[in-house]
Design a protein around this motif. Sequence first.
Motif, mmCIF file in Angstrom:
data_model
loop_
_atom_site.group_PDB
_atom_site.id
_atom_site.type_symbol
_atom_site.label_atom_id
_atom_site.label_comp_id
_atom_site.label_asym_id
_atom_site.label_seq_id
_atom_site.Cartn_x
_atom_site.Cartn_y
_atom_site.Cartn_z
ATOM 1 N N ILE B 67 53.153 51.424 55.756
ATOM 2 C CA ILE B 67 54.201 50.843 55.600
ATOM 3 C C ILE B 67 54.010 49.148 55.621
ATOM 4 O O ILE B 67 53.079 48.651 56.509
ATOM 5 C CB ILE B 67 55.430 50.937 56.790
ATOM 6 N N PRO B 68 54.264 48.305 54.426
ATOM 7 C CA PRO B 68 53.869 47.248 54.187
ATOM 8 C C PRO B 68 54.286 46.253 55.709
ATOM 9 O O PRO B 68 55.320 46.493 55.963
ATOM 10 C CB PRO B 68 54.342 46.981 52.977
ATOM 11 N N ASP B 69 53.456 45.258 55.832
ATOM 12 C CA ASP B 69 53.765 44.507 57.043
ATOM 13 C C ASP B 69 55.050 43.787 56.856
ATOM 14 O O ASP B 69 55.896 43.578 57.815
ATOM 15 C CB ASP B 69 52.829 43.427 57.480
ATOM 16 N N HIS B 70 55.437 43.371 55.549
ATOM 17 C CA HIS B 70 56.611 42.606 55.360
ATOM 18 C C HIS B 70 57.810 43.568 55.075
ATOM 19 O O HIS B 70 58.875 42.882 54.922
ATOM 20 C CB HIS B 70 56.545 41.731 54.191
ATOM 21 N N PHE B 71 57.853 44.846 55.204
ATOM 22 C CA PHE B 71 58.845 45.488 54.948
ATOM 23 C C PHE B 71 59.650 45.712 56.010
ATOM 24 O O PHE B 71 59.238 45.960 57.285
ATOM 25 C CB PHE B 71 58.347 47.029 54.399
ATOM 26 N N ASP B 72 61.059 45.659 55.825
ATOM 27 C CA ASP B 72 62.095 45.787 56.927
ATOM 28 C C ASP B 72 63.261 47.026 56.639
ATOM 29 O O ASP B 72 63.624 47.543 57.650
ATOM 30 C CB ASP B 72 62.725 44.415 57.207
ATOM 31 N N GLN B 171 51.682 65.157 60.830
ATOM 32 C CA GLN B 171 51.379 63.818 61.117
ATOM 33 C C GLN B 171 52.133 63.001 60.030
ATOM 34 O O GLN B 171 52.837 62.217 60.106
ATOM 35 C CB GLN B 171 49.969 63.290 61.337
ATOM 36 N N GLN B 174 55.777 63.292 60.402
ATOM 37 C CA GLN B 174 56.484 62.385 61.446
ATOM 38 C C GLN B 174 56.060 60.895 60.718
ATOM 39 O O GLN B 174 57.144 60.120 61.036
ATOM 40 C CB GLN B 174 55.429 62.205 62.429
ATOM 41 N N SER B 175 55.206 60.558 59.922
ATOM 42 C CA SER B 175 55.185 59.415 59.305
ATOM 43 C C SER B 175 56.280 59.022 58.276
ATOM 44 O O SER B 175 56.831 57.902 58.326
ATOM 45 C CB SER B 175 53.894 59.211 58.557
ATOM 46 N N ARG B 177 59.018 60.200 58.540
ATOM 47 C CA ARG B 177 60.304 60.026 59.478
ATOM 48 C C ARG B 177 60.376 58.707 59.847
ATOM 49 O O ARG B 177 61.526 57.953 59.880
ATOM 50 C CB ARG B 177 60.410 60.893 60.649
ATOM 51 N N VAL B 178 59.107 58.052 60.158
ATOM 52 C CA VAL B 178 59.177 56.706 60.488
ATOM 53 C C VAL B 178 59.774 55.741 59.226
ATOM 54 O O VAL B 178 60.564 54.819 59.413
ATOM 55 C CB VAL B 178 57.811 56.144 60.915
ATOM 56 N N GLY B 181 63.311 56.316 58.781
ATOM 57 C CA GLY B 181 63.942 55.264 59.749
ATOM 58 C C GLY B 181 64.162 53.893 59.294
ATOM 59 O O GLY B 181 65.005 52.952 59.321
ATOM 60 N N LEU B 182 62.793 53.320 59.007
ATOM 61 C CA LEU B 182 62.880 51.922 58.531
ATOM 62 C C LEU B 182 63.548 51.650 57.553
ATOM 63 O O LEU B 182 64.515 50.480 57.552
ATOM 64 C CB LEU B 182 61.495 51.643 58.027
ATOM 65 N N TRP B 185 67.983 52.720 58.809
ATOM 66 C CA TRP B 185 68.447 52.878 60.108
ATOM 67 C C TRP B 185 69.626 52.174 60.421
ATOM 68 O O TRP B 185 70.791 52.873 60.937
ATOM 69 C CB TRP B 185 67.321 52.072 61.194
#
Lengths: 410, 268
Positions: B67-72, B171, B174-175, B177-178, B181-182, B185
């Motif tokens: 997930i890129p650092d700047h992604f929200d 794994q 699960q990633s 899923r994260v 969520g990002l 959400w």
Amino acid sequence: MRAWFFTEDAYPQLPDPETYPSIRVNLPNKHFDPETGADNYHQFLDMWLMAEELGLEVMLNEHHQTATCVVPAVPIMAGILARQTKTARILVLGNPLANLPRPTRTAEEMAMVDVISRGRLECGFVRGVPYESAPANVMPYRGTERMWEAHDLILKAWTTHDGPFNFEGRWFHARQVNIWPRPWQQPHPPVWVTVGSAGTAVPVAEHDYVGAVFLAGYPGIRRIFDGYRDGYQARHNADAPLDKLAYCALVYVADDEAEAKKGGNEVLWYMTSNKVATEYINPPGYHPPAVAAQIAGGGNLARSLPSQTTLDEQMARGNVFCGTPDQVYEQIKAFYDYSGGFGNLLIMGQAGHLTFEQTRRSMTLFANEVYPRLKELTAGYDAGAMKETRAALPDKEGIDLGTFGLEFAR
Amino acid sequence: MSISTEKVRTIELQGVPVDVVFKGAGPQLFLLHGGGGPVASMPFADSLSEQFEIIAPVHPGFAGSAIPDHFDDLQDLIYLYLDLMDTLDLQDAVMMGFSMGGWTAAELAVLSTARISRLILVDAVGVKVGGRDDRDIVDVFATPEEELTKLMWHDPGKAPNPSQMTDEQRQIMQSNRVALGLYTWQPYMHNPKLPRRLHRIDVPALVLWGESDGLVTPDYGRAYAGMIPNAAFAVIPAAGHAPQVEQPEVFVQHVLSFVNDTSEGSPS
């Protein structure tokens, strides 16, 4: 050593656990009877006052949508104790910053408690447990970063005294911040942060805050405390002071072993009651993918532990100290030596159905017969001697942490 | 039937390495996967690659990517894909999105239809059709796995089975899923503003739905289609949230008849 009396303020008057899938998040609140709840609250407040009379400090915390802890707003309990206690330090551990929408509100609440208590607040910050991402509606991913940004804003709000500032962070925005009251203690109340790994301990050490470890036991304690000590040494070029480390365990002291076992099993309710549905243990982004996969994959490990644990197992792990005063002292000393030392013992001294009288007897024995020896123990602390003591105690083998402790990792 | 080979190119955009799967030849089919992860290797995509050049980016965070650092949130994915569509110089592409990929496709089409000729949404999320107390879309992050499987699949036997996966696959699941969520959400799986913007979509659209989708129902899909001008709606029987997996042949037929229908007005 400073000892802190802690109870989670559970609501244990519940139906048979077989009748519900989860004690947290979705257990219908029709099972909460307000009259029983009021009696419970008053009894818990009396316990904290009793602990103060015995010379102990007090600790309280906050959880949401759970019968395991019916304090969804810790500033309210802290406010009552700020007025009703006279001498005890009041440790809030903690404010779940990643899950709270407005850090300036937390700064205000804690400043107010500090002022009412005339400077007796110790202010803890925590990320928040996985189950509470739904009640808070906060995506748990990057929760640690969120927590530290909220912390930065709170610290700035506490320590800015010459008019307002604006804050435009990644997660939190605030304008014209200028809190009234400001804290009693200057520059601000002591800060505590819970840590569950060597990595999370490092920034806490760098800030010179107290690092508090919950129930990591023998399998985890060295790794975490060493992370803190290494981080402290690297940043401050000094050994980490003993009073910057804290360990939380379940404690029950009795006149004889049979009574101790009985009481210990009552306190163990904190673990055995913690039946939580997998989907609430594993919200997206709370745990690293490897851990998340372990929880989700196949065996539902997290569901079977720790709710099916035993007193003997938890005593062996170093999560429960239970016995006669002599036995409890020896258990704590053994753990203290093994861990490399800590200056704060956070005592979960009441849980589940343990009565006021049982709690009083246990804490009285602790205060009169265990605590003085612990104070003596830490007063004689010498970093060099401790290194030798520790070196003589090899890492405990044969204890597999497994997924145990995930429930409590803060 | 010959299956086209896949080529994966990593394209750097906004400092983010984006894996893009290319497969087949023909008119461009820009394929946006859903929360389950990439779909370009599935049988329905094999069939479509006989007539299209499938261009299928892997959303950052999925399939083991970072997930890129700047992604929200989803906005970051949308603007990444605007850049991607320019970089690849898409022309008259058919844009097709599944579930959250469908939401992404709808948002992209609202911003610009300059590079697309048609839009296909499959069991897509992205809008709110009910009131504030209506749970339009099942809360996938708070639903037991077994229940979720029953809701998502017409035949739960076709669902991926984690107990038969390797640790690495588990794994990645699960990633995924994260990342899901990002992107989804809050507001949960939708953009409250989208219904008032969908009128901008000026290309023919098809909204396809698995008849047994219990995650987000056909009624939701019908209402969604009603918000898009010139959109047709069709259900695929004996399929849940992933009709392309449960009924690949019927699914492909729907896609082909929609794309090949050159008649004026609303396709049927």
